[in-house]
Design an enzyme around this catalytic site. Structure first.
Site: not given
Ligand code: S3P
Length: 414
Positions: A7, A80, A154, A300, A327
């Site tokens: 993903k 997110g 993120q 996750d 989350k």
């Molecule tokens: C992700 C980063 C994580 C993860 C999310 C996907 C990404 O979140 O929990 O499912 O693709 O960069 P955070 O950056 O908020 O920790």
């Protein structure tokens, strides 16, 4: 078995294909609700993205300056990653856009991206609760050195993308190492990017090369089938072509620590990411401590690990995971209340949870709060002999693993 495409890498493959010059091919893309959200947001910014396919999607990039202001709101659905990464892109592109999402996403914290983007010179407006709707007004951004309080890929990626698109240098300091897919993919596209310890530095790049992406299988999806095998709810599970980036496979390490057998074979590299075949065999499971710097590599997968802990002898303590509260649901509360409702022994901590394992039958109905990983974690626990668990909303797995229930049934039959 094979699990669907990663993903995190799928979101980035679409975004970077659009920002590149020329054509990029993406093979193995995840087809799920979250990835559809990213595709829809990119289309609203004036880009043509063909129908998503796991076979091959060919995207004609518009370059770093090719995005247009959208006509309407950018609907990020439940995702997110879409909201935060695209906030960085929009800020750098100098357009104005309003980000919206479903009830879960609208309640999630956006200040963590708004603050650095503001510091770069964008104007970001948030409601008092700090979630969505968020209006990002891009502009002529300046370079930034940012010390992030949260370990978040993120946030890191939003800053890197804003710097890339606005053609200014950025430096991000993280409190703990998080997934580095953005860094790997930018480097593969010709961007001068340095990572040293917990600091990543991006030099301005006038352009982004196009590159093809082979998306590996998602280790976060693989973890559910691995958990099923660890619990002895099926025989050995062998998962081909799974991404094994060290920043993502913390759950595999924990399953092994708990007593399952986890073996890697056919290790190779695919598009700058390590991949392998992972085989997981049942074992006699015992409790473990999970916390500290390993948390981002399994954040996750903690719902799954908490469910596995419900069948592991002793007391499993998960700490340093306050991020679980923000989350897709408050996963500390959702895990503990559901485990208890089923008859398991669990308790909340401010930054984690305690689960005391037993082999008593667990029975009842799980409230998923529309959270895909809560649904899949309890789906796995429900597959253990003697348990009888139903879910209020099994269809929420569409966010990351639309074929999960078929895969679970297939693994159990084998
Ligand atoms: C992700 C980063 C994580 C993860 C999310 C996907 C990404 O979140 O929990 O499912 O693709 O960069 P955070 O950056 O908020 O920790």
């Amino acid at each position: 078995m094979r699990v669907p495409g990663d993903k995190s890498i799928s979101h980035r493959a679409l975004i970077l294909a659009v920002l590149g010059r020329g054509r990029s091919r993406v093979r193995g893309l995840l087809r799920s609700a979250d990835i559809e959200s990213t595709a829809a947001v990119l289309r609203q910014l004036g880009v043509t993205i063909p129908a998503l396919s796991a076979q091959e999607v060919v995207i004609a990039g518009v370059g770093l300056r090719g995005l247009r202001a959208p006509d309407g709101d950018l609907d990020c659905g439940n995702s997110g990653t879409t909201a935060r990464l695209m906030a960085g892109v929009v800020a750098g592109a100098g357009v104005t856009a309003r980000f919206i999402g479903d009830a879960s996403l609208s309640a999630r914290p956006m200040r963590r991206v708004a603050a650095p983007l503001d510091a770069m010179g964008a104007t970001v407006a948030l409601p008092a609760h700090g979630g969505l709707p968020m209006t990002v007004q891009g502009g002529a951004l300046r370079g930034l050195t940012w010390h992030s309080e949260v370990a978040s890929a993120q946030v890191k990626s939003a800053i890197l993308l804003a710097g890339l698109v606005a053609d200014v240098p950025v430096e991000v300091h993280e409190p703990a190492a998080t997934r580095d897919h953005t860094e790997r993919m930018l480097r593969a596209r010709g961007v001068a990017l340095r990572s040293e310890g917990l600091v990543v530095t991006l030099e301005p790049a006038a352009r982004l090369d196009s590159a093809d992406t082979e998306v590996p299988g998602d280790p976060s999806s693989a973890a559910f089938l691995a958990g099923l095998a660890a619990l002895g709810a099926c025989h050995t599970v062998t998962l081909e072509n799974v991404g094994v980036n060290p920043a993502r496979v913390g759950a595999m390490r924990v399953l092994e620590r708990m007593g399952a057998s986890v073996r890697y074979a056919s290790e190779s590299e695919q598009g700058g990411e390590p991949v392998a075949t992972i085989s997981v065999r049942p074992g006699v499971l015992h409790a473990v401590e999970i916390g500290g710097a390993e948390v981002p590599a399994l954040i996750d997968e903690l719902p799954l690990l908490a469910c596995v802990a419900a069948r592991a002898a002793g007391e499993t303590r998960i700490t340093g995971a306050a991020e679980l509260r923000v989350k897709e649901s408050d996963r500390i509360r959702s895990m503990v209340s559901n485990l208890r409702a089923l008859g398991a022994d669990a308790e909340e901590l401010p930054d984690g949870l305690v689960v005391r394992g037993s082999d008593r039958p667990l029975r009842g109905r799980v409230i998923t709060h529309g959270d895909h990983r809560i649904a899949m974690a309890f789906g796995v626990l429900g597959a253990v002999a003697g348990n009888a668990i139903t879910l209020d909303d099994p269809s929420c797995v569409a966010v990351s693993y639309p074929t999960f229930w078929d895969a679970l049934a297939e693994a159990r039959r084998a």
